[in-house]
Motif scaffolding. Structure first.
Motif, PDB file in Angstrom:
ATOM      1  N   SER A 230      11.622  36.113  -1.667  1.00 62.13           N
ATOM      2  CA  SER A 230      12.845  35.556  -1.087  1.00 62.13           C
ATOM      3  C   SER A 230      12.534  34.469  -0.078  1.00 62.13           C
ATOM      4  O   SER A 230      11.407  34.348   0.417  1.00 62.13           O
ATOM      5  N   TYR A 231      13.572  33.701   0.214  1.00 57.92           N
ATOM      6  CA  TYR A 231      13.460  32.667   1.239  1.00 57.92           C
ATOM      7  C   TYR A 231      13.630  33.282   2.622  1.00 57.92           C
ATOM      8  O   TYR A 231      14.250  34.331   2.784  1.00 57.92           O
ATOM      9  N   THR A 232      13.088  32.610   3.606  1.00 52.29           N
ATOM     10  CA  THR A 232      13.202  33.090   4.990  1.00 52.29           C
ATOM     11  C   THR A 232      13.594  31.958   5.929  1.00 52.29           C
ATOM     12  O   THR A 232      13.390  32.026   7.129  1.00 52.29           O
ATOM     13  N   ASP A 233      14.186  30.890   5.351  1.00 47.89           N
ATOM     14  CA  ASP A 233      14.496  29.717   6.167  1.00 47.89           C
ATOM     15  C   ASP A 233      15.993  29.446   6.208  1.00 47.89           C
ATOM     16  O   ASP A 233      16.608  29.114   5.223  1.00 47.89           O
ATOM     17  N   GLY A 234      16.604  29.613   7.341  1.00 50.87           N
ATOM     18  CA  GLY A 234      17.975  29.187   7.566  1.00 50.87           C
ATOM     19  C   GLY A 234      18.976  29.684   6.557  1.00 50.87           C
ATOM     20  O   GLY A 234      19.090  30.889   6.303  1.00 50.87           O
ATOM     21  N   VAL A 235      19.728  28.756   5.954  1.00 50.19           N
ATOM     22  CA  VAL A 235      20.830  29.105   5.066  1.00 50.19           C
ATOM     23  C   VAL A 235      20.355  29.899   3.844  1.00 50.19           C
ATOM     24  O   VAL A 235      21.114  30.650   3.241  1.00 50.19           O
ATOM     25  N   HIS A 236      19.085  29.739   3.471  1.00 50.80           N
ATOM     26  CA  HIS A 236      18.548  30.431   2.306  1.00 50.80           C
ATOM     27  C   HIS A 236      17.969  31.794   2.653  1.00 50.80           C
ATOM     28  O   HIS A 236      17.491  32.517   1.780  1.00 50.80           O
ATOM     29  N   ASP A 237      18.003  32.137   3.924  1.00 55.74           N
ATOM     30  CA  ASP A 237      17.419  33.382   4.413  1.00 55.74           C
ATOM     31  C   ASP A 237      17.963  34.588   3.646  1.00 55.74           C
ATOM     32  O   ASP A 237      19.162  34.676   3.368  1.00 55.74           O
ATOM     33  N   LYS A 238      17.072  35.510   3.300  1.00 53.71           N
ATOM     34  CA  LYS A 238      17.416  36.773   2.630  1.00 53.71           C
ATOM     35  C   LYS A 238      17.876  36.602   1.183  1.00 53.71           C
ATOM     36  O   LYS A 238      18.417  37.543   0.590  1.00 53.71           O
ATOM     37  N   CYS A 239      17.700  35.410   0.615  1.00 49.34           N
ATOM     38  CA  CYS A 239      18.079  35.200  -0.782  1.00 49.34           C
ATOM     39  C   CYS A 239      16.861  35.346  -1.685  1.00 49.34           C
ATOM     40  O   CYS A 239      15.913  34.559  -1.618  1.00 49.34           O
ATOM     41  N   ASP A 240      16.887  36.379  -2.513  1.00 50.77           N
ATOM     42  CA  ASP A 240      15.805  36.656  -3.452  1.00 50.77           C
ATOM     43  C   ASP A 240      15.893  35.729  -4.653  1.00 50.77           C
ATOM     44  O   ASP A 240      16.977  35.521  -5.196  1.00 50.77           O
ATOM     45  N   TRP A 241      14.748  35.181  -5.056  1.00 52.24           N
ATOM     46  CA  TRP A 241      14.749  34.394  -6.294  1.00 52.24           C
ATOM     47  C   TRP A 241      14.200  35.206  -7.473  1.00 52.24           C
ATOM     48  O   TRP A 241      14.341  34.813  -8.610  1.00 52.24           O
ATOM     49  N   ASP A 242      13.596  36.349  -7.178  1.00 56.30           N
ATOM     50  CA  ASP A 242      13.272  37.281  -8.249  1.00 56.30           C
ATOM     51  C   ASP A 242      13.212  38.695  -7.667  1.00 56.30           C
ATOM     52  O   ASP A 242      13.199  38.879  -6.441  1.00 56.30           O
ATOM     53  N   PHE A 243      13.243  39.684  -8.537  1.00 56.70           N
ATOM     54  CA  PHE A 243      13.160  41.072  -8.081  1.00 56.70           C
ATOM     55  C   PHE A 243      12.635  41.960  -9.192  1.00 56.70           C
ATOM     56  O   PHE A 243      12.696  41.611 -10.382  1.00 56.70           O
ATOM     57  N   ASN A 244      12.115  43.092  -8.791  1.00 54.00           N
ATOM     58  CA  ASN A 244      11.690  44.137  -9.719  1.00 54.00           C
ATOM     59  C   ASN A 244      12.052  45.462  -9.069  1.00 54.00           C
ATOM     60  O   ASN A 244      11.485  45.824  -8.038  1.00 54.00           O
ATOM     61  N   ALA A 245      13.006  46.174  -9.632  1.00 52.50           N
ATOM     62  CA  ALA A 245      13.522  47.395  -9.016  1.00 52.50           C
ATOM     63  C   ALA A 245      13.355  48.593  -9.938  1.00 52.50           C
ATOM     64  O   ALA A 245      13.373  48.464 -11.171  1.00 52.50           O
ATOM     65  N   LYS A 246      13.210  49.765  -9.324  1.00 55.75           N
ATOM     66  CA  LYS A 246      13.054  51.015 -10.079  1.00 55.75           C
ATOM     67  C   LYS A 246      14.012  52.060  -9.515  1.00 55.75           C
ATOM     68  O   LYS A 246      14.098  52.244  -8.297  1.00 55.75           O
TER      69      LYS A 246
END
Length: 412
Positions: A230-246
């Protein structure tokens, strides 16, 4: 060569369907909130072949953009504001394809204005908003407004057929994968804006999580793990661009989901694979000292956009064993595959359901949306309870990831 020509013809017709020039006198008139790029695919093109649907008006925060959109798609009216669409007694339904963070407010406003709502997925930003929206008192009134979270893929014949092959109580493992290539998104997209409830789980990932819930026919008990980039900069903060969940489900089965908005250059179809627990079959041809076991694996390739291409693979592994020692006497595999671009091709219980080979999942969805409003039978539906459960699962994954659920609107 023949199959390639058939595919080309089907896809061409999907985007250029035969237009129903004669509309029913009681056709539903839609207003579109936001001149979004998804609107032609999700509503405007499917509506061309539906005799009971008229796309009447569009509104955008940018009047010029709305005018250009209306001209491009033959929409007769352009409204100055979203409120103008909701206040128009000539409009029966609204299609909401605004950024995720605006879904709750404008769906609520539309319901309170007495409009039927076709609401792009994910329905809202989190489970708190879902509880508020889908429990609005107007939705429980006789002949009140209808709301549908637009999980179009659930309405496609191939999905109905695939799901009918699965025994939910016997599912051991589900793996759902989807992707968008890196060139299909940019950092400035709403997918990567936290305040607009962006993230890969909110985008493609919501499809993956939904198929797990449906194939287990249950809600997950726990998110065991959720790894993200995920991003950690400003407006993009906390936005994941990929994930793998179980996830762990009530029957002890495990569901895994992965998606990316920065995938490889070549766009690969979504797929979901279901592994079922071994079952012992009755086989009277065997001596009493032996038993026959079966383990089934099912895969649906293209579960998101089946109209372009899909295939259902069925792999059965059989073993003949000594009943006392468990020694394998014989082992073999049987593989088959199927396609179902229409319910007729799906056959069985689905054979008489309506649809043409060029109907996209969005066209099937529109058919059921109109049927529900008109008081007719719907073969598939996503009710409020289902949509709330879906958002709870998304929140569960975001909590586990450390990013936290998407922000809640202040609108009430």
């Amino acid at each position: 060569m023949g199959s390639m020509i058939s595919m080309a013809n089907r896809i061409y017709q999907a985007f250029n369907p035969p237009v129903q020039s004669a509309r029913a006198g009681d056709a539903l008139k839609f207003g579109v909130l936001g001149a979004a790029s998804i609107a032609p695919l999700a509503l405007i093109t499917p509506a061309k072949s539906h005799p009971e649907v008229i796309i009447q008006a569009v509104s955008s925060r940018d009047r010029k953009k709305a005018e250009e959109f209306a001209k491009a798609h033959g929409i007769p009216e352009v409204k100055d504001t979203y409120e103008d669409i909701l206040n128009d007694p000539n409009i029966d339904c609204v299609f909401i394809a605004l950024p995720n963070a605006l879904h709750y407010e404008w769906a609520t406003r539309a319901i309170r204005a007495g409009k039927h709502v076709l609401l792009e997925k994910p329905s809202v930003s989190n489970a708190t908003e879902a509880e508020l929206l889908f429990n609005l008192p107007e939705l429980s009134q006789p002949n009140g407004p209808v709301i549908l979270e637009a999980f179009h893929s659930r309405f496609f014949p191939a999905w109905s057929y695939f799901r009918s092959l699965v025994d939910p109580a016997n599912v051991a493992h589900v793996n759902a994968v989807s992707m968008i290539p890196w060139w299909g998104t940019s950092k400035d997209d709403i997918h990567f804006n936290y305040n607009l409830s962006g993230g890969s789980m909110m985008a493609m990932g919501t499809y993956n999580l939904a198929v797990m819930r449906l194939l287990f026919d249950a809600e997950p008990e726990e998110c065991l793990d959720c790894q993200v980039h995920s991003y950690t900069d400003g407006v993009h903060d906390k936005c994941d661009w990929d994930f793998n969940a179980k996830f762990r489900f009530p029957n002890g089965g495990i569901g895994e989901a992965s998606s990316t908005l920065k995938g490889p250059t070549y766009w690969t179809p979504s797929h979901v694979t279901v592994t079922q627990n071994e079952v012992i079959l009755s086989d009277k041809s065997l001596p009493d000292s032996q038993l026959k076991a079966q383990k089934r694996e099912l895969t649906l390739h293209g579960f998101v956009h089946g109209i372009f291409w899909h295939r259902i693979d069925i792999k059965d592994v059989f073993e003949i064993r000594d009943r006392d020692t468990g020694k394998v006497v014989r082992r073999w595999e049987e593989k088959t595959n199927h396609k179902a671009y229409t319910f007729k091709e799906a056959g069985g219980q689905f054979a008489d359901l309506p649809g043409e080979s060029f109907w996209m999942s969005y066209r099937h969805q529109l058919e059921q949306f109109v049927n529900r409003i008109k008081g007719r039978k719907t073969q598939e539906w996503v009710d409020g309870k289902d949509s709330i459960a879906q958002m709870k699962m998304l929140d569960m994954a975001y909590e586990k990831s450390g990013l936290g659920p998407r922000p809640t609107s202040s609108f009430r």
